[in-house]
Design an enzyme around this catalytic site. Structure first.
Site, mmCIF file in Angstrom:
data_model
loop_
_atom_site.group_PDB
_atom_site.id
_atom_site.type_symbol
_atom_site.label_atom_id
_atom_site.label_comp_id
_atom_site.label_asym_id
_atom_site.label_seq_id
_atom_site.Cartn_x
_atom_site.Cartn_y
_atom_site.Cartn_z
ATOM 1 N N LYS A 19 47.502 29.303 39.368
ATOM 2 C CA LYS A 19 46.451 28.900 40.307
ATOM 3 C C LYS A 19 46.679 27.486 40.835
ATOM 4 C CE LYS A 19 43.271 32.319 39.810
ATOM 5 N NZ LYS A 19 43.978 33.017 38.775
ATOM 6 N N SER A 23 45.913 36.371 44.128
ATOM 7 C CA SER A 23 45.050 35.200 44.132
ATOM 8 C C SER A 23 45.622 34.026 44.909
ATOM 9 C CB SER A 23 44.722 34.780 42.695
ATOM 10 O OG SER A 23 45.864 34.247 42.090
#
Lengths: 186, 186
Positions: free
Chosen positions: B145, B108
């Site tokens: 993230k 990610s």
DNA sequence: AAGTATAGTAAACATTCGTTCACTTTGTCA
DNA sequence: TGACAAAGTGAACGAATGTTTACTATACTT
């Protein structure tokens, strides 16, 4: 308790050596060296310090950072038992004598996640395997690229579709191999 | 000559402490401590070692690796004068007490050059700025993230077009901020 | 070849080191 | 409350530490 160890670590970070017992006296606000002696024994038993004869030295556990598990699915494992420890210097550098750092410039290796401004750790060596990222001199010009072999012929390739492969006109001399990249954020 | 320093470095790497004068006697094959004494003076003058009282300790120059200049156009600067030195541990970690390592899983963050299997250095803290890469718990699930802010509302974003942004249903708790990535090549 | 700095030897020194022993205080748990 | 372990005190000890002084051998310079 545990913040005794913190005090030692802080001292170590500042002085780059362990404090002597007398210095720990002050560190811990004790008045007997024996108190220090006993505490050190504990740290030795728990593996943060070690002794050779009567010389005190830190272990790798002393320096190391906990390496926690994967973040995916659920909680990162922080439990004491499952911890693995890692010392960055030891992890990254095998032979400090032949290693040096290089600040990368350019975007020719972005495909490998090596960006402009990153620092790579290079180990000096003249030989490399195909696929290695090498610091090389190709026709008298220095560059950081991927070493490829086309039969017996060696050439250099970027990790960026923007650039074509480089076939040496005259010579291709390898100077070192990239062992690791490090990138610091802001 | 210089390989005296190498011997000390090797000793240090093995024992995680500097040798005493008597130990250097054997290291250097000398038979007088005074010979050692004089040599250590030289190393102090050249900045590899330092002394506090009569306690010997390494300087950061002792550990550090030469950081050479940019590879682009021409030769990487290897000249002694222009060298900058860097100690990895000191460079990467500000506060060893609050730092830990995390092995990244997933793709990610590939847009930021953080790949599956890379190791990130995380500093524990509850607050972060928009744009920071954070280790956070979003609706009870842990993830790594990019923190974004949409007005006052905070949400998480990947660095991979494959994934949508994550808006917390209930809560978003920040646990730490990524300070650096390191990746070792086989 | 003479003169001089450099590198190493040898012995003696005060200081500090880590260790040990015997004792006291503090805290904990039944 | 009493008992016992853990934590800290205080003093004394031999051994090892880094430093100093005086001297010798080697190498370098002009």
């Amino acid at each position: 308790m545990n913040d005794r160890l913190t005090k030692i670590k802080t001292f170590y970070k500042k002085h780059r050596r362990l404090p002597s017992y007398s210095e720990m006296l002050k560190l811990f606000n004790f008045s007997s060296k024996n108190a220090v002696f006993k505490i050190i024994q504990k740290f030795i038993e728990s593996g943060f310090l070690k002794k050779e004869g009567s010389k005190l030295a830190p272990t790798s556990k002393f320096f190391s950072l906990p390496l926690v598990g994967l973040v995916k699915a659920g909680f990162p494992i922080l439990a004491e038992e499952n911890r693995e420890y890692l010392t960055l210097d030891e992890y990254l550098i095998d032979d400090p004598q032949s290693a040096f750092l290089l600040k990368v410039s350019g975007d020719s290796l972005i495909g490998l996640g090596i960006f402009d401004g990153d620092i790579v750790i290079i180990e000096r060596k003249k030989q490399a395997t195909a696929g290695d990222i090498v610091l090389a001199q190709i026709d008298r010009e220095w560059t950081l690229k991927i070493l490829k072999k086309d039969g017996i012929r060696a050439y250099l390739e970027s990790a960026n579709p923007k650039y074509p492969p480089f076939y040496p006109r005259q010579e291709l001399q390898i100077f070192g191999v990239v062992k690791a990249v490090i990138r610091k954020f802001n």
